[in-house]
Design a protein around this motif. Structure first.
Motif, PDB file in Angstrom:
ATOM      1  N   ARG A 197       0.806  -1.220   0.000  1.00 41.16           N
ATOM      2  CA  ARG A 197       0.000   0.000   0.000  1.00 41.16           C
ATOM      3  C   ARG A 197       0.837   1.266   0.000  1.00 41.16           C
ATOM      4  NH1 ARG A 197      -4.921  -0.226   2.244  1.00 41.16           N
ATOM      5  NH2 ARG A 197      -5.006   1.949   1.574  1.00 41.16           N
ATOM      6  N   GLY A 198       2.142   1.161   0.174  1.00 42.07           N
ATOM      7  CA  GLY A 198       2.973   2.347   0.300  1.00 42.07           C
ATOM      8  C   GLY A 198       3.098   2.753   1.761  1.00 42.07           C
ATOM      9  N   VAL A 199       3.977   3.673   2.035  1.00 47.56           N
ATOM     10  CA  VAL A 199       4.268   4.067   3.416  1.00 47.56           C
ATOM     11  C   VAL A 199       3.225   5.065   3.906  1.00 47.56           C
ATOM     12  CG1 VAL A 199       5.961   5.132   4.943  1.00 47.56           C
ATOM     13  CG2 VAL A 199       6.722   3.713   3.022  1.00 47.56           C
ATOM     14  N   PRO A 200       2.532   4.760   5.021  1.00 52.55           N
ATOM     15  CA  PRO A 200       1.551   5.702   5.568  1.00 52.55           C
ATOM     16  C   PRO A 200       2.241   6.871   6.259  1.00 52.55           C
ATOM     17  CG  PRO A 200       1.758   3.814   7.000  1.00 52.55           C
ATOM     18  CD  PRO A 200       2.613   3.522   5.801  1.00 52.55           C
ATOM     19  N   ARG A 201       1.495   7.936   6.503  1.00 53.92           N
ATOM     20  CA  ARG A 201       2.051   9.096   7.200  1.00 53.92           C
ATOM     21  C   ARG A 201       2.489   8.684   8.603  1.00 53.92           C
ATOM     22  NH1 ARG A 201      -1.080  14.714   6.285  1.00 53.92           N
ATOM     23  NH2 ARG A 201       0.643  15.263   7.666  1.00 53.92           N
ATOM     24  N   ASP A 202       3.672   9.135   8.994  1.00 51.75           N
ATOM     25  CA  ASP A 202       4.205   8.694  10.279  1.00 51.75           C
ATOM     26  C   ASP A 202       4.850   9.801  11.100  1.00 51.75           C
ATOM     27  OD1 ASP A 202       6.477   9.212   8.813  1.00 51.75           O
ATOM     28  OD2 ASP A 202       7.394   7.239   9.128  1.00 51.75           O
TER      29      ASP A 202
END
Length: 224
Positions: free
Chosen positions: A107-112
């Motif tokens: 899904r790709g890297v979520p906001r962190d």
């Protein structure tokens, strides 16, 4: 399996590959194609019993069959990833958690940027699956430009200075998944901290709280 070891194994198996820039990993195109084909051709339309039989054909461990079959009823992509992983890696009792790692990369890297240091930033629409894979979880929902969020993040970092063995730690950027979080977990704003057992919210803290309050909730979660 530790995260670093998991990634190394997945790269060797052709599940993950380095991104072209060399900074990080992504799901290999061949693995994505294998999962999509398997999902469309075999898994998408299976009933619960047939799904478990598909899982049982790959995994000998009935506990794995139960976990993948149960979670897979609501998340067929997850079940398909488990099946393809099982065939590539050989049977493993940790396949469900490995599959959750693969889903994150797919899904790709979520906001962190607002996540406490020891918390894993995840996509909010994967949270139901993830929390069902662990007996105990603490989930932190945050938003940007939010002083209470900053205060709660610091409190959680103090509570969990290292990654615990008995509690999974997840963080979600709330505005990206407001409807999902409201429908599945009753979250109406951030910061919200959920204390979850096998996918069910046992308690919650809305807004910023003192370390003693957070510690008390964590202790109750661990003792039940």
């Amino acid at each position: 399996m530790e995260t670093e070891t998991t990634i190394e194994v997945l790269v060797d198996a052709g599940v993950l590959e380095c991104v072209p820039t060399g900074a990080g990993y992504e799901v290999a195109a061949s693995f994505v194609e294998a999962v999509d084909d398997r999902h469309e051709e075999e898994v998408a339309d299976l009933g619960p019993s047939a799904l478990r039989e598909h899982v049982r054909a790959v995994f000998d461990d009935e506990e794995v069959v139960a976990i993948v079959g149960d979670v897979g009823e609501d998340d067929r992509e997850f079940a398909t990833i488990c099946l393809v992983l099982g065939e590539r890696l050989g049977t493993t009792d940790d396949v469900a958690r490995i599959a959750s790692v693969v889903q994150q990369y797919r899904r790709g890297v979520p906001r962190d940027e607002g996540a406490p240091e020891t918390f894993l930033a995840v996509h909010g629409d994967r949270l139901e699956t993830l929390t069902r894979l662990y007996e105990r979880s603490v989930v932190y929902i945050w938003r940007e430009d939010c002083e209470p969020c900053d205060a709660m993040r610091e409190t959680l970092e103090g509570q969990f200075e290292t990654d615990p063995d008995d509690v999974a730690l997840f963080a979600v950027y709330g505005p990206d998944y407001a409807r999902t979080l409201a429908d599945a977990f009753g979250v109406v704003g951030g910061p919200t901290t959920l204390f979850v057992r096998e996918g069910r919210v046992e308690s919650r803290l809305q807004g910023a709280h003192h370390p003693e309050s957070v510690g008390s909730e964590v202790q109750v979660l661990r003792e039940e």
